[in-house]
Motif scaffolding. Structure first.
Motif, PDB file in Angstrom:
ATOM      1  N   ARG A   6     -22.994 -57.250 136.474  1.00  0.00           N
ATOM      2  CA  ARG A   6     -23.299 -56.106 135.623  1.00  0.00           C
ATOM      3  C   ARG A   6     -21.971 -55.615 135.050  1.00  0.00           C
ATOM      4  O   ARG A   6     -20.975 -55.557 135.778  1.00  0.00           O
ATOM      5  CB  ARG A   6     -23.924 -54.993 136.463  1.00  0.00           C
ATOM      6  N   PRO A   7     -21.916 -55.243 133.759  1.00  0.00           N
ATOM      7  CA  PRO A   7     -20.634 -54.903 133.140  1.00  0.00           C
ATOM      8  C   PRO A   7     -19.863 -53.818 133.891  1.00  0.00           C
ATOM      9  O   PRO A   7     -18.652 -53.917 134.067  1.00  0.00           O
ATOM     10  CB  PRO A   7     -21.019 -54.408 131.737  1.00  0.00           C
ATOM     11  N   GLU A   8     -20.583 -52.791 134.400  1.00  0.00           N
ATOM     12  CA  GLU A   8     -19.852 -51.700 135.060  1.00  0.00           C
ATOM     13  C   GLU A   8     -19.272 -52.174 136.393  1.00  0.00           C
ATOM     14  O   GLU A   8     -18.236 -51.691 136.846  1.00  0.00           O
ATOM     15  CB  GLU A   8     -20.733 -50.449 135.228  1.00  0.00           C
ATOM     16  N   VAL A   9     -19.923 -53.166 137.019  1.00  0.00           N
ATOM     17  CA  VAL A   9     -19.380 -53.714 138.267  1.00  0.00           C
ATOM     18  C   VAL A   9     -18.163 -54.583 137.939  1.00  0.00           C
ATOM     19  O   VAL A   9     -17.117 -54.496 138.592  1.00  0.00           O
ATOM     20  CB  VAL A   9     -20.449 -54.523 139.044  1.00  0.00           C
ATOM     21  N   ALA A  11     -16.144 -54.260 135.514  1.00  0.00           N
ATOM     22  CA  ALA A  11     -15.029 -53.421 135.069  1.00  0.00           C
ATOM     23  C   ALA A  11     -14.432 -52.613 136.221  1.00  0.00           C
ATOM     24  O   ALA A  11     -13.369 -52.024 136.082  1.00  0.00           O
ATOM     25  CB  ALA A  11     -15.500 -52.469 133.975  1.00  0.00           C
ATOM     26  N   PHE A  12     -15.135 -52.570 137.329  1.00  0.00           N
ATOM     27  CA  PHE A  12     -14.703 -51.716 138.439  1.00  0.00           C
ATOM     28  C   PHE A  12     -13.690 -52.444 139.320  1.00  0.00           C
ATOM     29  O   PHE A  12     -13.862 -53.609 139.646  1.00  0.00           O
ATOM     30  CB  PHE A  12     -15.932 -51.318 139.276  1.00  0.00           C
ATOM     31  N   THR A 104     -26.970 -38.923 136.559  1.00  0.00           N
ATOM     32  CA  THR A 104     -25.590 -38.437 136.444  1.00  0.00           C
ATOM     33  C   THR A 104     -25.179 -37.739 137.728  1.00  0.00           C
ATOM     34  O   THR A 104     -25.880 -36.842 138.212  1.00  0.00           O
ATOM     35  CB  THR A 104     -25.473 -37.437 135.268  1.00  0.00           C
ATOM     36  N   ASP A 116     -16.861 -42.964 143.587  1.00  0.00           N
ATOM     37  CA  ASP A 116     -16.850 -43.752 142.347  1.00  0.00           C
ATOM     38  C   ASP A 116     -17.555 -45.085 142.556  1.00  0.00           C
ATOM     39  O   ASP A 116     -18.344 -45.539 141.732  1.00  0.00           O
ATOM     40  CB  ASP A 116     -15.402 -44.048 141.907  1.00  0.00           C
ATOM     41  N   GLN A 117     -17.225 -45.727 143.664  1.00  0.00           N
ATOM     42  CA  GLN A 117     -17.830 -47.035 143.952  1.00  0.00           C
ATOM     43  C   GLN A 117     -19.336 -46.902 144.173  1.00  0.00           C
ATOM     44  O   GLN A 117     -20.130 -47.724 143.694  1.00  0.00           O
ATOM     45  CB  GLN A 117     -17.165 -47.668 145.182  1.00  0.00           C
ATOM     46  N   VAL A 120     -20.968 -46.541 140.764  1.00  0.00           N
ATOM     47  CA  VAL A 120     -20.988 -47.803 140.010  1.00  0.00           C
ATOM     48  C   VAL A 120     -22.088 -48.716 140.550  1.00  0.00           C
ATOM     49  O   VAL A 120     -22.887 -49.271 139.794  1.00  0.00           O
ATOM     50  CB  VAL A 120     -19.605 -48.504 140.076  1.00  0.00           C
ATOM     51  N   GLY A 123     -25.486 -47.579 139.646  1.00  0.00           N
ATOM     52  CA  GLY A 123     -25.772 -47.478 138.213  1.00  0.00           C
ATOM     53  C   GLY A 123     -25.878 -46.024 137.773  1.00  0.00           C
ATOM     54  O   GLY A 123     -26.654 -45.692 136.872  1.00  0.00           O
ATOM     55  N   ARG A 125     -24.027 -42.526 136.209  1.00  0.00           N
ATOM     56  CA  ARG A 125     -22.872 -42.059 135.433  1.00  0.00           C
ATOM     57  C   ARG A 125     -22.170 -40.989 136.253  1.00  0.00           C
ATOM     58  O   ARG A 125     -22.800 -40.314 137.073  1.00  0.00           O
ATOM     59  CB  ARG A 125     -23.343 -41.432 134.125  1.00  0.00           C
TER      60      ARG A 125
END
Ligand code: PMP
Length: 345
Positions: A6-9, A11-12, A104, A116-117, A120, A123, A125
Motif C-alpha cells: 500500500r503506498p502509505e506503507v 512511504a513509511f 482521522t 504514527d505507525q 499508517v 489506514g 489519516r
C-alpha cells in the motif's frame, strides 16, 4: 526487486534506533523503563507457576483470570477490560477499529512516535495539533475544532513532554467526538487527580489505556490493557487477535498485581528522584518541562551533540524534537547522568 505495498506503507519508515558504538553503559535512561527489576521471589513464583502449566496448550481463551485480576485492581468489571501484548497492541487495535480505513486520528504533538505507525497500518489519516507554551500543553481550542467524527488520541502524562490533561478537557472531548482514546501508560507516577479512570463511569465513549511495562517493571513480558464501557471494550476487543497475552506474561501479571507493594515502592523512589533531578537540571539553567511521568524533557543547545557526548560517557538518553528526554533511573544512575551532563554542556 520492487516490492508492492500500500503506498502509505511503502512511504513509511519503520521505527529505527540509531546504530551506536559499542560502549559499556553506565546508565540506560533511554526507554522509560523501570530501573528496578522484578524481585527475585516474584520471578521464582512465576517460574514455578509456569512449570505447573501445560506449555502445549493455548492460554485460556479470553484471558478471564488476567482480566479478572485487572478488574479487581482497577475497581472495574471484567467486561470492561481488554488485554494485549503490551498496551501498544491494545492501542493499535483501538486505532484500527475506530479510525482505520480513512478515519482521522487527532494527535497533540510531539507525542509517542508509535502512534504514527499504528495510523499508517490502520489506514487512518493523522491530524497533528502542536502543543503550546513552555509546558507543552495541549492547544485545547484547536483540538476541539478538529473535524466532526475525528478520533482524539491523547497521552496523559504525555511521552515525551511529561504533562497531563484535565478532567474538564477529557469531558469536552467526549462531548465533541464519537470516541476518545486516552493513553495513561505513565499515570502511576502522576498525582492522584491525574488518574482519569473514574471518568469511564460517566463517559461511555472513553477508553483508558494502561501498561505493566513502567511502574510494574514488566516491559520484558508485554502486558497492557484498556478500560472502557462494556460496549466500547467489546469493539476494541475485535481488533486484538486471540491469545495475544502468552502464559508467561499472564503469570507475571497475576503475580505483580497480587503484590502491589513493589510497584508502589518503585513509584515512590522514582517520583522523589524525578523531582530532585528536575531541580538539579533547573539549577544548571536548563528549561525542564513539568513532569508527571518517570522521565524529564528539557531543552539544551545542540541536543544531538549532547546526546552523543553523553553516550561516549556511558549514558543513554533520547534526542526527541530537539530536546533531550531522560528516563529517571536509580539514585546512582541519576548522579552519573548529572555529572556526565555537566561535562557536555
Ligand atoms: N504508550 C506510551 C505513551 C508509551 O510511551 C509506551 C511505551 N514506551 C506505550 C504506550 C507502550 O507500552 P507497552 O506496549 O510496553 O505497554
Amino acid at each position: 526487486m520492487s516490492v508492492s505495498t500500500r503506498p502509505e506503507v511503502g512511504a513509511f519508515t519503520s521505527y529505527q534506533l540509531p546504530t551506536e558504538p559499542e560502549i559499556p553503559l553506565r546508565a540506560k535512561l533511554d526507554f522509560n523503563e523501570s530501573p528496578f527489576d522484578v524481585p527475585e521471589e516474584i520471578k521464582a513464583r512465576v517460574v514455578a507457576a509456569l512449570l505447573a502449566r501445560r506449555w502445549s496448550e493455548y492460554p485460556e481463551f479470553g484471558a478471564p483470570r488476567l482480566r479478572g485480576a485487572i478488574a479487581k485492581a482497577t475497581g472495574r468489571s471484567l467486561e470492561e477490560i481488554v488485554v494485549g501484548n503490551g498496551s501498544g497492541e491494545v492501542l493499535h487495535a483501538a486505532v484500527t477499529v475506530f479510525a482505520g480505513s480513512g478515519g482521522t486520528l487527532v494527535l497533540p504533538t510531539p507525542t509517542f512516535s508509535l502512534y504514527d505507525q499504528m495510523a499508517v497500518l490502520a489506514g487512518a489519516r493523522i491530524l497533528r495539533i502542536p502543543r503550546v507554551g513552555p509546558g507543552f500543553d495541549v492547544d485545547e481550542s484547536a483540538f476541539l475544532a478538529a473535524p466532526e467524527g475525528a478520533i482524539p488520541l491523547v497521552t496523559s502524562p504525555n511521552n515525551p513532554t511529561g504533562g497531563v490533561v484535565s478532567r474538564r478537557f477529557v469531558r469536552a472531548l467526549a462531548a465533541r467526538y464519537p470516541v476518545v482514546l486516552l493513553d495513561q501508560a505513565y499515570v502511576d507516577f502522576a498525582e492522584p487527580e491525574d488518574d482519569l479512570l473514574p471518568l469511564v463511569d460517566e463517559l461511555p465513549n472513553l477508553a483508558v489505556f494502561r501498561t505493566l511495562s513502567k511502574a510494574y517493571s514488566a516491559a520484558g513480558f508485554r502486558i497492557g490493557y484498556a478500560v472502557a464501557s462494556t460496549e466500547l471494550a467489546r469493539e476494541i476487543q475485535k481488533g486484538v487477535l486471540p491469545f495475544s497475552v502468552d502464559l508467561a506474561a499472564e503469570e507475571l501479571a497475576l503475580a505483580l498485581l497480587a503484590d502491589g507493594e513493589t510497584a508502589e515502592k518503585t513509584v515512590r523512589v522514582i517520583r522523589a528522584e524525578r523531582d530532585g533531578l528536575a531541580a538539579a537540571l533547573t539549577a544548571l539553567g536548563l528549561a525542564v518541562a513539568p513532569a508527571r511521568g518517570n522521565f524529564l524533557y528539557f531543552a539544551v543547545g545542540g541536543a544531538s551533540r549532547v546526546r552523543r557526548h553523553l553516550l561516549e560517557r556511558g549514558v543513554k538518553v533520547r534526542d526527541l524534537s530537539g530536546h533531550l528526554r531522560v528516563t529517571v533511573g536509580t539514585p546512582e544512575e541519576n548522579q552519573i547522568f548529572l555529572s556526565a551532563l555537566k561535562e557536555c554542556l
